[in-house]
Design an enzyme around this catalytic site. Structure first.
Site, PDB file in Angstrom:
ATOM      1  N   CYS A 267       1.333  10.735   9.467  1.00 21.52           N
ATOM      2  CA  CYS A 267       2.298  10.200  10.431  1.00 21.52           C
ATOM      3  C   CYS A 267       3.692  10.265   9.821  1.00 21.52           C
ATOM      4  O   CYS A 267       3.884   9.867   8.668  1.00 21.52           O
ATOM      5  CB  CYS A 267       1.945   8.754  10.768  1.00 21.52           C
TER       6      CYS A 267
ATOM      7  N   ARG B 149       0.847  -1.201   0.000  1.00 18.23           N
ATOM      8  CA  ARG B 149       0.000   0.000   0.000  1.00 18.23           C
ATOM      9  C   ARG B 149       0.874   1.240   0.000  1.00 18.23           C
ATOM     10  O   ARG B 149       2.009   1.215   0.462  1.00 18.23           O
ATOM     11  CB  ARG B 149      -0.932   0.012   1.205  1.00 18.23           C
TER      12      ARG B 149
ATOM     13  N   GLU C  85      -1.604  -3.413  12.472  1.00 17.19           N
ATOM     14  CA  GLU C  85      -0.805  -2.759  13.496  1.00 17.19           C
ATOM     15  C   GLU C  85      -1.414  -2.946  14.881  1.00 17.19           C
ATOM     16  O   GLU C  85      -2.629  -2.900  15.033  1.00 17.19           O
ATOM     17  CB  GLU C  85      -0.743  -1.268  13.158  1.00 17.19           C
TER      18      GLU C  85
ATOM     19  N   THR D   8       6.132   8.410  10.104  1.00 21.55           N
ATOM     20  CA  THR D   8       6.676   7.108   9.693  1.00 21.55           C
ATOM     21  C   THR D   8       6.323   6.767   8.248  1.00 21.55           C
ATOM     22  O   THR D   8       6.935   5.889   7.654  1.00 21.55           O
ATOM     23  CB  THR D   8       6.135   5.952  10.563  1.00 21.55           C
TER      24      THR D   8
ATOM     25  N   ARG E 196       4.152   0.580   2.346  1.00 24.15           N
ATOM     26  CA  ARG E 196       4.382  -0.566   3.222  1.00 24.15           C
ATOM     27  C   ARG E 196       4.077  -1.818   2.403  1.00 24.15           C
ATOM     28  O   ARG E 196       2.952  -2.031   1.972  1.00 24.15           O
ATOM     29  CB  ARG E 196       3.489  -0.517   4.462  1.00 24.15           C
TER      30      ARG E 196
ATOM     31  N   ARG F 196      -5.395   5.535   0.850  1.00 27.00           N
ATOM     32  CA  ARG F 196      -4.460   4.432   0.986  1.00 27.00           C
ATOM     33  C   ARG F 196      -4.748   3.566  -0.237  1.00 27.00           C
ATOM     34  O   ARG F 196      -5.848   3.013  -0.361  1.00 27.00           O
ATOM     35  CB  ARG F 196      -4.686   3.637   2.275  1.00 27.00           C
TER      36      ARG F 196
ATOM     37  N   GLU G 283      -6.443   7.207   8.066  1.00 24.79           N
ATOM     38  CA  GLU G 283      -5.291   7.977   8.583  1.00 24.79           C
ATOM     39  C   GLU G 283      -4.761   8.944   7.530  1.00 24.79           C
ATOM     40  O   GLU G 283      -4.343  10.062   7.837  1.00 24.79           O
ATOM     41  CB  GLU G 283      -4.206   7.010   9.041  1.00 24.79           C
TER      42      GLU G 283
ATOM     43  N   ARG H  49       4.468  -7.324  12.463  1.00 23.31           N
ATOM     44  CA  ARG H  49       3.145  -6.989  13.003  1.00 23.31           C
ATOM     45  C   ARG H  49       2.339  -8.271  13.171  1.00 23.31           C
ATOM     46  O   ARG H  49       2.701  -9.319  12.637  1.00 23.31           O
ATOM     47  CB  ARG H  49       2.377  -6.043  12.063  1.00 23.31           C
TER      48      ARG H  49
HETATM   49  P1  ADP Z   1      -1.430  -0.310   7.004  1.00 26.44           P
HETATM   50  O1  ADP Z   1      -0.895  -1.416   6.193  1.00 26.44           O
HETATM   51  O2  ADP Z   1      -2.366   0.497   6.203  1.00 26.44           O
HETATM   52  O3  ADP Z   1      -0.323   0.457   7.621  1.00 26.44           O
HETATM   53  P2  ADP Z   1      -2.398  -2.189   9.056  1.00 26.44           P
HETATM   54  O4  ADP Z   1      -1.082  -2.696   9.519  1.00 26.44           O
HETATM   55  O5  ADP Z   1      -3.390  -1.888  10.139  1.00 26.44           O
HETATM   56  O6  ADP Z   1      -2.305  -0.841   8.214  1.00 26.44           O
HETATM   57  O7  ADP Z   1      -3.004  -3.264   8.066  1.00 26.44           O
HETATM   58  C1  ADP Z   1      -4.224  -3.036   7.439  1.00 26.44           C
HETATM   59  C2  ADP Z   1      -4.918  -4.334   7.083  1.00 26.44           C
HETATM   60  O8  ADP Z   1      -4.194  -4.984   6.048  1.00 26.44           O
HETATM   61  C3  ADP Z   1      -5.032  -5.327   8.216  1.00 26.44           C
HETATM   62  O9  ADP Z   1      -6.288  -5.955   8.151  1.00 26.44           O
HETATM   63  C4  ADP Z   1      -3.963  -6.330   7.897  1.00 26.44           C
HETATM   64  O10 ADP Z   1      -4.223  -7.611   8.414  1.00 26.44           O
HETATM   65  C5  ADP Z   1      -4.003  -6.327   6.393  1.00 26.44           C
HETATM   66  N1  ADP Z   1      -2.768  -6.820   5.794  1.00 26.44           N
HETATM   67  C6  ADP Z   1      -1.533  -6.297   5.903  1.00 26.44           C
HETATM   68  N2  ADP Z   1      -0.634  -7.010   5.220  1.00 26.44           N
HETATM   69  C7  ADP Z   1      -1.315  -8.029   4.636  1.00 26.44           C
HETATM   70  C8  ADP Z   1      -0.960  -9.115   3.802  1.00 26.44           C
HETATM   71  N3  ADP Z   1       0.300  -9.290   3.381  1.00 26.44           N
HETATM   72  N4  ADP Z   1      -1.937  -9.974   3.411  1.00 26.44           N
HETATM   73  C9  ADP Z   1      -3.218  -9.787   3.812  1.00 26.44           C
HETATM   74  N5  ADP Z   1      -3.613  -8.786   4.593  1.00 26.44           N
HETATM   75  C10 ADP Z   1      -2.690  -7.902   5.010  1.00 26.44           C
HETATM   76  N1  ARG Z   2       0.922   6.774  16.594  1.00 29.20           N
HETATM   77  C1  ARG Z   2       1.099   5.343  16.685  1.00 29.20           C
HETATM   78  C2  ARG Z   2       2.303   5.056  17.566  1.00 29.20           C
HETATM   79  O1  ARG Z   2       3.056   5.947  17.819  1.00 29.20           O
HETATM   80  C3  ARG Z   2       1.291   4.707  15.331  1.00 29.20           C
HETATM   81  C4  ARG Z   2       2.576   5.060  14.637  1.00 29.20           C
HETATM   82  C5  ARG Z   2       2.865   4.382  13.324  1.00 29.20           C
HETATM   83  N2  ARG Z   2       1.723   3.828  12.701  1.00 29.20           N
HETATM   84  C6  ARG Z   2       0.850   4.486  11.947  1.00 29.20           C
HETATM   85  N3  ARG Z   2      -0.226   3.851  11.565  1.00 29.20           N
HETATM   86  N4  ARG Z   2       1.057   5.724  11.573  1.00 29.20           N
HETATM   87  O2  ARG Z   2       2.475   3.924  17.998  1.00 29.20           O
END
Ligand code: ADP
Ligand code: ARG
Length: 342
Positions: free
Chosen positions: A257, A112, A300, A259, A266, A215, A211, A295
């Site tokens: 954010c 993403r 997250e 990060t 990501r 995305r 956020e 993760r």
């Molecule tokens: P972001 O990727 O937008 O930073 P999250 O870590 O919260 O946010 O992930 C968002 C969603 O994407 C969650 O439901 C997570 O399980 C899903 N996800 C992340 N990576 C994968 C993957 N490789 N395969 C399937 N689902 C994924």
């Molecule tokens: N603000 C949260 C923390 O400090 C998330 C930081 C990174 N993740 C994000 N989705 N921006 O733990």
């Protein structure tokens, strides 16, 4: 506002870099959208388990609150004020043959990027009218997509709880009520202005006004990382002709954010590593070497289930998109080799 005292065991980058001196220098400043230091740090002040603890309200926040944000950006991405951001979205430069063609380890792959509209405040400082305008502009752009990228937009407003829960459980949709986002005002007027666009197969999806304002997501079962990247690049290129994105030569794509700055990318796999996970120290040694983050299975701040982890690149700024995916790919190859050896 008084200087926030953080407990000794607080590990956030906010607690590390918000000295009394920095606080005093920034505490009365506001961006032209009215975003203050107090708002920028509220999430980390309220959530002492934050890893980072700060958000930006607009592009200007990164300059105005630089005394706090620059060292945080440097520590997270290894990127200094002297460094320049760079971009490479050419899939031909990615060396990523499927590391698991038999499908023994990699369940799914997802890449993403975050994007926000140019000349708009970011989610933490946006008004309801501006947010609704972003939704309308993004949806109008998405409606013009063709071929594999064509799909429908599903607003959160009016979506049944059942459909919403299923989309979350199946890893397609963002969750609701995140306390880190809540504390920076990113959940105001929920669920209005929020929604998800996806194609029929749910291999291409766009989250609207979570956020970040967009995305853009490409995902599928299995470990064909290059195919996922290629689809994502074609989506980014189509959408950016319709929606102007907020960008800075120094910081790359602007995100709420710090990060997520730069590539805002990501790239992750869900991967089964049950044996390696029994020795977290050995597991972490490999992920650290390849700049990876671990993760849980529901995104997250979630936990692993059944020895399956979400493994992704950690750095996003100062490296190209191809390098971000390559970090993930090289690390995943090493993780599979380690799992096989056990
Ligand atoms: P972001 O990727 O937008 O930073 P999250 O870590 O919260 O946010 O992930 C968002 C969603 O994407 C969650 O439901 C997570 O399980 C899903 N996800 C992340 N990576 C994968 C993957 N490789 N395969 C399937 N689902 C994924
Ligand atoms: N603000 C949260 C923390 O400090 C998330 C930081 C990174 N993740 C994000 N989705 N921006 O733990």
């Amino acid at each position: 506002m008084n200087y926030p005292e953080f407990p000794q065991d607080c590990k956030s980058l906010l607690s590390k870099h918000l000295s009394l001196e920095v606080f005093e220098a920034l505490k009365d400043k506001k961006t032209s959208n009215g975003f203050s230091l107090e708002q920028a740090i509220n999430s980390g002040v309220r959530n002492l388990d934050s890893g980072i603890g700060v958000y930006a309200g607009d592009k200007e926040s990164y300059a105005l609150f630089g005394a706090l944000l620059d060292p945080i950006i440097e520590e997270y991405h290894g990127f200094t004020k002297q460094d320049a951001h760079k971009s490479n979205l050419n899939p031909d430069d990615l060396n990523a043959p499927n590391p698991d063609p038999e499908g023994k380890y990699i369940v799914s792959t997802r890449i993403r990027v975050g994007r926000n509209m140019d000349n708009m405040p970011l989610g933490p400082a946006i008004s309801k009218e501006q947010r609704d305008h972003v939704e309308a502009s993004v949806v109008a752009g998405l409606k013009t997509l063709e071929g594999e990228l064509s799909g429908n937009y599903y607003p959160l407003l009016g979506m049944s709880k059942e459909v919403q829960d299923d989309l979350i459980k199946d890893h397609f949709l963002f969750k609701e009520g995140d306390r880190f986002l809540d504390a920076v005002g990113l959940n105001r007027n929920w669920p209005e202005g929020r929604g998800i666009y996806h194609n029929n197969d749910k291999t291409f999806l766009v989250w609207v006004n979570e956020e970040d304002q967009l995305r853009i997501i490409s995902m599928q079962q299995g470990g064909d990382i290059k195919e996922v990247f290629t689809r994502l690049v074609s989506a980014i290129k189509s959408i950016e002709t319709k929606v102007p994105f907020s960008y800075s030569d120094h910081l790359g794509f602007i995100t709420s954010c710090p990060t997520n700055l730069g590539t805002a990318m990501r790239a992750s796999v869900h991967i089964a590593l049950p044996k390696l996970a029994a020795d977290m120290e050995a597991f972490k040694a490999i992920t650290d070497k390849y700049y990876l983050q671990i993760r849980g299975i529901h995104g997250e701040h979630s936990e692993s289930e059944g020895g399956i982890y979400d493994i992704s690149n950690r750095r996003r700024l100062g490296i190209t998109e191809v390098e971000a995916v390559q970090d993930m790919y090289d690390g995943v190859v090493a993780l599979i080799a380690a799992e096989k050896a056990l």
